[in-house]
Design an enzyme around this catalytic site. Structure first.
Site, PDB file in Angstrom:
ATOM      1  N   ILE A 130      -7.555 -11.437 -22.833  1.00 34.37           N
ATOM      2  CA  ILE A 130      -8.491 -10.342 -23.071  1.00 34.37           C
ATOM      3  C   ILE A 130      -9.696 -10.882 -23.827  1.00 34.37           C
ATOM      4  CG2 ILE A 130      -8.809  -8.105 -24.215  1.00 34.37           C
ATOM      5  CD1 ILE A 130      -5.797  -7.606 -23.697  1.00 34.37           C
ATOM      6  N   ARG A 132     -12.818 -10.666 -26.002  1.00 38.05           N
ATOM      7  CA  ARG A 132     -13.264  -9.727 -27.041  1.00 38.05           C
ATOM      8  C   ARG A 132     -14.650  -9.154 -26.763  1.00 38.05           C
ATOM      9  NH1 ARG A 132     -13.684 -14.830 -29.942  1.00 38.05           N
ATOM     10  NH2 ARG A 132     -11.638 -14.438 -30.867  1.00 38.05           N
ATOM     11  N   GLU A 166      -5.966 -12.937 -32.305  1.00 38.42           N
ATOM     12  CA  GLU A 166      -7.328 -12.924 -32.867  1.00 38.42           C
ATOM     13  C   GLU A 166      -8.359 -12.472 -31.841  1.00 38.42           C
ATOM     14  OE1 GLU A 166      -8.433 -16.480 -34.925  1.00 38.42           O
ATOM     15  OE2 GLU A 166      -6.582 -16.571 -36.095  1.00 38.42           O
ATOM     16  N   ARG A 212      -9.532  -6.120 -41.371  1.00 38.36           N
ATOM     17  CA  ARG A 212      -8.092  -6.357 -41.383  1.00 38.36           C
ATOM     18  C   ARG A 212      -7.273  -5.088 -41.608  1.00 38.36           C
ATOM     19  NH1 ARG A 212      -8.690 -10.467 -46.343  1.00 38.36           N
ATOM     20  NH2 ARG A 212      -9.226  -9.005 -48.021  1.00 38.36           N
ATOM     21  N   GLU A 267       0.415 -17.705 -38.512  1.00 36.78           N
ATOM     22  CA  GLU A 267      -0.142 -19.038 -38.769  1.00 36.78           C
ATOM     23  C   GLU A 267      -0.468 -19.088 -40.251  1.00 36.78           C
ATOM     24  OE1 GLU A 267      -2.744 -19.481 -34.599  1.00 36.78           O
ATOM     25  OE2 GLU A 267      -3.731 -19.648 -36.553  1.00 36.78           O
ATOM     26  N   TYR A 299       0.928 -23.818 -39.218  1.00 37.69           N
ATOM     27  CA  TYR A 299       0.036 -24.375 -38.211  1.00 37.69           C
ATOM     28  C   TYR A 299      -0.300 -25.801 -38.622  1.00 37.69           C
ATOM     29  CZ  TYR A 299      -3.553 -24.562 -34.669  1.00 37.69           C
ATOM     30  OH  TYR A 299      -4.265 -24.899 -33.550  1.00 37.69           O
TER      31      TYR A 299
END
Length: 538
Positions: A130, A132, A166, A212, A267, A299
């Site tokens: 997808i 953004r 993200e 967020r 992560e 990560y």
């Protein structure tokens, strides 16, 4: 990405036989805001490592169609090389960002199961994700996502899936959240429809202060069928020798204290100070955080240009870096006990309140984009008298959409998809070729339906239209002639229409989907220019 039907059946048979011969781990289940081992009820805390090369900085699936990836679960030699090192880190789960569902994963999944290691997998891949800035949730993506589910569902060490990583990263692209949430909803529904065992579907977010909280609320609001099963946080705020309060971990813990589903670090491991000491590990698994957070995923395993690696791999040779030893030391003594599933009575069961659309948030909470229905799109394609000529270059699609939608916005109402206004045409979930064919036919029909009206300077092609019957007739009646109706029938045959090409079978996969919500104004202006020039496409 799919071959002939016989090949598909062969792959399924191979998968089934290989799974039966492998270690079956106790599946991880969700109760309230915690993970548990299904059989013994012990709480599960992730001691994870991100395990994939060549996907993107911090695991982000890029928007660049030239991006590529290698499937780490289809590399038995790599798994044999790396799993003993993952065991040294006490790893009990890995995260992979992109797999090829046509590949055989049985050897790696078997080795992981033998090592007691679970898996959480992203559903997208670099060329199918997808976007953004031009978001859509269409039948190609749906086929991609469900094929990943199909390829992994029979392994008991699969914890679940991420429907996005993200995707929105700042206020001006948060409308894309609506399309990711639709992907969550439809993947969850597919797992239920197929009768698979319980596997969660969640989202992995970045740590952007502006969005967020709205992101966390949005994906957790509405109904349980529409909302996430777990929330992954990509967070890099503990750098060097920081602290619970100084890193922001304390604030994030307070924010998620009453969240209704499990939360974990999808992560983490800031590398601004090197070598990394991972002094946040004892805190994450300690009493200040382990009642709210279910552990985390470091990560990452492989050392690459982004300099986050725990090891440097060269063929069969692996060099442990300082980060590996430091992380191993920190993980050696962690032992969160948690609570037993039978003794746990969650009180934080209330879903969040949906954020409202304003200058800081661009995604409407309802309705979400429609469920992709490849069967409907294929039925529609067969019903058209005017369609897209097979020779048209995908790079010309934008101009063609601009001409048709600029000539009359009603022609494109059936493909509109605007996450902010929550306006979605019935065919907004079809792929770009199907959408363009639909608007060509709308235009040509309004111009009399003759071959000249379908010319579009060679981009259009006439065909013998089929009268819809049976299921096709029902679906298209729901969609309506203008494509502005609501289709309530779910996809049949596992999401694909009989005889339909599926994800990977044509160049339509890499065609940028026309965003009829965000681009209408520009396209109307573009179309007006061509109308004033004498409609030169005709």
């Amino acid at each position: 990405m799919k071959g002939a039907l016989s090949a598909a059946f062969g792959a399924v048979a191979l998968l089934a036989s290989s799974v039966l011969a492998q270690t079956e781990l106790d599946p991880i289940v969700i109760k309230g805001s915690k993970f548990f081992f299904k059989t013994n009820g012990t709480q599960f805390y992730m001691r994870g490592v991100a395990y994939q090369q060549e996907v993107g900085t911090n695991g982000t699936i890029g928007d660049d169609d030239s991006s590529d990836y290698s499937d780490p679960l289809a590399d038995p030699a790599g798994c044999r090389r790396d799993i003993p090192l993952l065991q040294e880190l006490r790893t009990n789960i890995i995260r992979v960002y992109a797999i090829d569902p046509e590949q055989d994963h049985s050897e790696c999944m078997g080795m992981l199961a033998d090592a007691g290691i679970y898996l959480i997998a992203d559903l997208s891949q670099p060329k199918e994700s997808i976007n953004r800035d031009d978001p859509s949730w269409d039948d190609d993506l749906y086929t991609r996502y469900t094929s990943v589910v199909d390829s992994l569902a029979n392994y008991t060490n699969v914890l679940g899936f991420f429907a996005g990583n993200e995707v929105p990263n700042q206020p001006n692209n948060t409308a894309s959240s609506a399309f990711v949430k639709a992907a969550v909803r439809d993947t969850k529904a597919y797992i239920r429809q197929q009768g698979y065992r319980e596997m969660g579907v969640g989202y992995a977010t970045n740590d952007d202060a502006e969005i967020r909280e709205n992101l966390a609320d949005y994906f957790n609001c509405g109904t349980e069928d529409d909302s996430i099963d777990f929330w992954g946080y990509n967070i890099y705020s503990w750098c060097g020798d920081s602290s619970f309060s100084g890193s922001g971990y304390e604030d994030r813990t307070d924010e998620f204290e009453s969240y209704s589903v499990p939360v974990f670090f999808a992560e983490y491991g800031c590398n601004e100070v090197q070598p990394r000491e991972f002094t946040d590990v004892p805190v994450l698994y300690g009493p200040q955080m382990n009642d709210v957070w279910s552990g985390g995923i470091i990560y990452m395993y492989f050392q690459e240009e982004n300099d986050f690696g725990l090891v440097r791999v060269d063929g069969d040779d692996v060099e442990k870096l300082d980060d590996f030893d430091n992380l191993s030391s920190q993980l050696a003594d962690i032992d969160p006990t948690g609570v037993n599933m039978d003794d746990y009575n969650p009180t934080n069961t209330q879903l969040a309140a949906c954020p409202t659309v304003d200058s800081d948030w661009g995604a409407a909470s309802s309705p979400l984009p429609p469920q992709p229905n490849p069967e409907l799109c294929q039925c529609m394609m067969r019903s058209l008298s005017c369609t897209v000529d097979s020779s048209v270059d995908e790079e010309d699609y934008g101009d063609l959409f601009g001409f048709v939608c600029g000539a009359n916005e009603d022609y494109c109402a059936g493909i509109a998809h605007n996450g902010t206004t929550a306006e979605y045409g019935a065919y907004s979930m079809c792929n770009a070729t199907e959408q363009l064919a639909f608007v060509f036919n709308q235009y040509a029909s309004d111009q009399g339906g003759n071959s000249d009206a379908c010319s579009f300077d060679g981009a259009g092609a006439t065909q013998d239209a089929e009268d819809p019957s049976g299921t096709c007739e029902e679906l298209m009646d729901q969609a309506g002639a203008a494509g502005t109706g609501t289709v309530t029938s779910a996809p049949t045959n596992g999401g694909s229409a009989p005889g339909a090409t599926s994800s990977g079978a044509s160049s339509a996969l890499t065609i940028p989907t026309f965003n009829a919500g965000f681009l209408y104004i520009a396209l109307y202006a573009f179309g007006a220019v061509f109308v004033g020039a004498g409609m030169i496409f005709l």
